[in-house]
Design an enzyme around this catalytic site. Structure first.
Site, PDB file in Angstrom:
ATOM      1  N   LYS A  96       0.845  -1.187   0.000  1.00 27.62           N
ATOM      2  CA  LYS A  96       0.000   0.000   0.000  1.00 27.62           C
ATOM      3  C   LYS A  96       0.886   1.244   0.000  1.00 27.62           C
ATOM      4  CE  LYS A  96      -3.693   2.119   2.810  1.00 27.62           C
ATOM      5  NZ  LYS A  96      -4.500   1.952   4.048  1.00 27.62           N
ATOM      6  N   SER A 172      -9.312   2.499   3.661  1.00 29.56           N
ATOM      7  CA  SER A 172      -8.485   3.212   2.699  1.00 29.56           C
ATOM      8  C   SER A 172      -7.650   2.294   1.799  1.00 29.56           C
ATOM      9  CB  SER A 172      -7.542   4.163   3.443  1.00 29.56           C
ATOM     10  OG  SER A 172      -6.664   3.456   4.307  1.00 29.56           O
ATOM     11  N   SER A 196      -9.308   0.157   7.833  1.00 29.21           N
ATOM     12  CA  SER A 196      -8.848   0.356   6.456  1.00 29.21           C
ATOM     13  C   SER A 196      -8.413  -0.909   5.734  1.00 29.21           C
ATOM     14  CB  SER A 196      -7.696   1.363   6.426  1.00 29.21           C
ATOM     15  OG  SER A 196      -8.190   2.669   6.595  1.00 29.21           O
TER      16      SER A 196
END
Length: 478
Positions: A96, A172, A196
């Site tokens: 990520k 996210s 997330s």
């Protein structure tokens, strides 16, 4: 860097030779060991698959095929010599874009970060993946600094749900979730500061595990500090266990990191849940849940009874800890903005800047009161786990929101899942496993929560459920 997806964009037909790119990391390791596949062959098919599908879902913020080819060639030579570095040697993996990697910018989904700087250090998790021989493909998309539950950012645009391109993949860690669901990479490292990982896993039909805080070392320190967890996000439970086995190591740069666990996360995965006492809370005492989500999760909880566990409804009677979470998280955003170089804050999304303004208004007494309330919540769940080995809840209260929700609603300030942030506050391990599809074809997640340090128990329970309720793979979107 991928741009915002145009739903009308034509997609090339699927190549006939991408079968290897559809396999799990566990399956790839078995083929490598038997000499029936090579990491270079797998990477070639993986890159073809990404080239075909990523323009549709927008999972990647950065893709580095040349670096991946170097990793794959080195792995192929190790397997040829019979000297792999780990069970995931040669498996494609992503990071990520909140996680540092030497040579790659870590822009955190934001125009705030200056790309013209030295990118010369690996985060601990990146270093562990290199040591394990994983083939690093690039960075997956994130909302700006991971602050919102939507899969969008001012930098990379919308990341779409593979099950329904009009819906968000969830945030996210939307890019990691889309990658996991479509197997663009079997191994995806994400983060979870308030849901997330678990929220996008639930939205996208993937498996996401938030380990106990500190289990995976984090550096540089996230602005959300002790709410922030580094996590596996994969298509299968076994792959999450493989990934955790590689990355769950202490690192001297993270003074909060836990010692190396005695558990081998791969051992006992198939031990089952017979005899366990499991609590089931459909609402944690305060959440309003979509009826279809509630129905799917209740049926999922029933599966544990069929597997030999004793499942007992539990009325927690909790007050919503969102105000506690917001106090700690908003103050953290205010501190983040205070540390930005002059002039950079103006480049942030206006909604994100508004969070910083809220955080600046929090006084020390209020902040410490939230810290005390957090401790009380942790004690509450610690005592609960004296009675129950595990706790089951929905992962989210509603299915995936529209991909353009921020635009149509006028705000990116979407409240995270009411079932997620409590366990960032308590720092317990919690996982989301696919539980079923709504009538509209959207995935729903079941959350499995364990006491602190009980990742092995959570993984074992998720493995048992995955075997009992196999979840369909998403068809390649077109």
């Amino acid at each position: 860097m991928t741009a915002q997806t145009d739903l009308a964009r034509p997609v090339a037909p699927a190549p006939a030779n991408d079968d290897l790119a559809r396999l799990s990391a566990a399956e790839l390791g078995a083929l490598y060991r038997a000499g029936k596949a090579s990491p270079v062959e797998v990477l070639d098919q993986t890159l073809e698959r990404i080239a075909r599908l990523d323009p549709v879902v927008n999972a990647f913020a950065l893709l580095d095929p040349e670096a991946a080819r170097r990793d794959a060639a080195a792995s192929e030579e190790r397997w040829r010599r019979g000297a792999p570095l780990s069970p995931i040697d040669g498996a494609p993996a992503t990071l990520k874009d909140l996680i540092a990697a030497k040579g790659w910018p870590t822009l955190r989904g934001s125009h705030v970060v200056d790309p013209e700087q030295a990118w010369d250090e690996d985060s601990p998790v990146t270093a562990r993946l290199r040591e394990a021989g994983a083939v690093l493909l690039g960075k997956t998309t994130t909302s700006e600094f991971g602050w919102t539950a939507l899969a969008d950012s001012p930098l990379t645009g919308l990341t779409r749900n593979p099950w329904d391109l009009s819906r968000t993949a969830g945030g996210s860690s939307g890019g990691a979730a889309a990658s996991a669901a479509l197997n663009l990479a079997p191994l995806n490292v994400a983060t979870d500061g308030g849901g997330s990982t678990r929220l996008p896993a639930a939205n996208s039909g993937a498996f996401g595990l938030k380990p106990t805080f500190g289990r995976v070392a984090g550096y540089p320190s996230a602005h959300t500090h002790t709410l922030f967890h580094v996590t596996p996000l994969t298509r299968t439970v076994a792959d999450a266990a493989l990934l955790l086995h590689a990355i769950a190591r202490p690192d001297p740069r993270d003074w909060r990191a836990l010692p190396k666990a005695p558990d081998d996360w791969l051992d006992g995965l198939d031990a089952g849940v017979a005899g366990l006492k499991i609590g089931f809370s459909p609402d944690l005492g305060y959440a309003e849940v979509d009826p279809e989500v509630a129905e799917i999760v209740a049926r999922a909880a029933q599966a544990f009874e069929e597997l030999g566990a004793h499942v007992e409804p539990v009325d927690l009677g909790l007050d919503d800890p969102l105000p506690v979470y917001r106090t700690l998280a908003d103050a953290a955003v205010a501190r983040l903005f205070a540390n930005l170089p002059e002039g950079r804050a103006a480049l942030a999304d206006p909604d994100f800047r508004a969070v910083a303004e809220r955080g600046r208004a929090i006084d020390a007494v209020t902040y410490l009161g939230a810290a005390e309330a957090r401790e009380a919540l942790g004690r509450r769940f610690g005592l609960l786990h004296e009675r129950f080995h595990l706790l089951l809840t929905p992962t989210t209260a509603v299915p995936a929101l529209p991909a353009d929700f921020a635009t149509t609603s006028g705000s990116r300030g979407v409240t995270p899942s009411p079932f997620a942030y409590p366990f960032n506050l308590t720092q317990q391990p919690a996982a989301s496993v696919p539980a079923g599809l709504t009538r509209a074809g959207l995935p729903v997640g079941l959350q499995i929560v364990g006491p602190k340090y009980a990742e092995a128990r959570v993984l074992t329970a998720a493995t048992a459920f995955e075997a009992a309720r196999p979840f369909a793979r998403v068809p390649d979107p077109a």
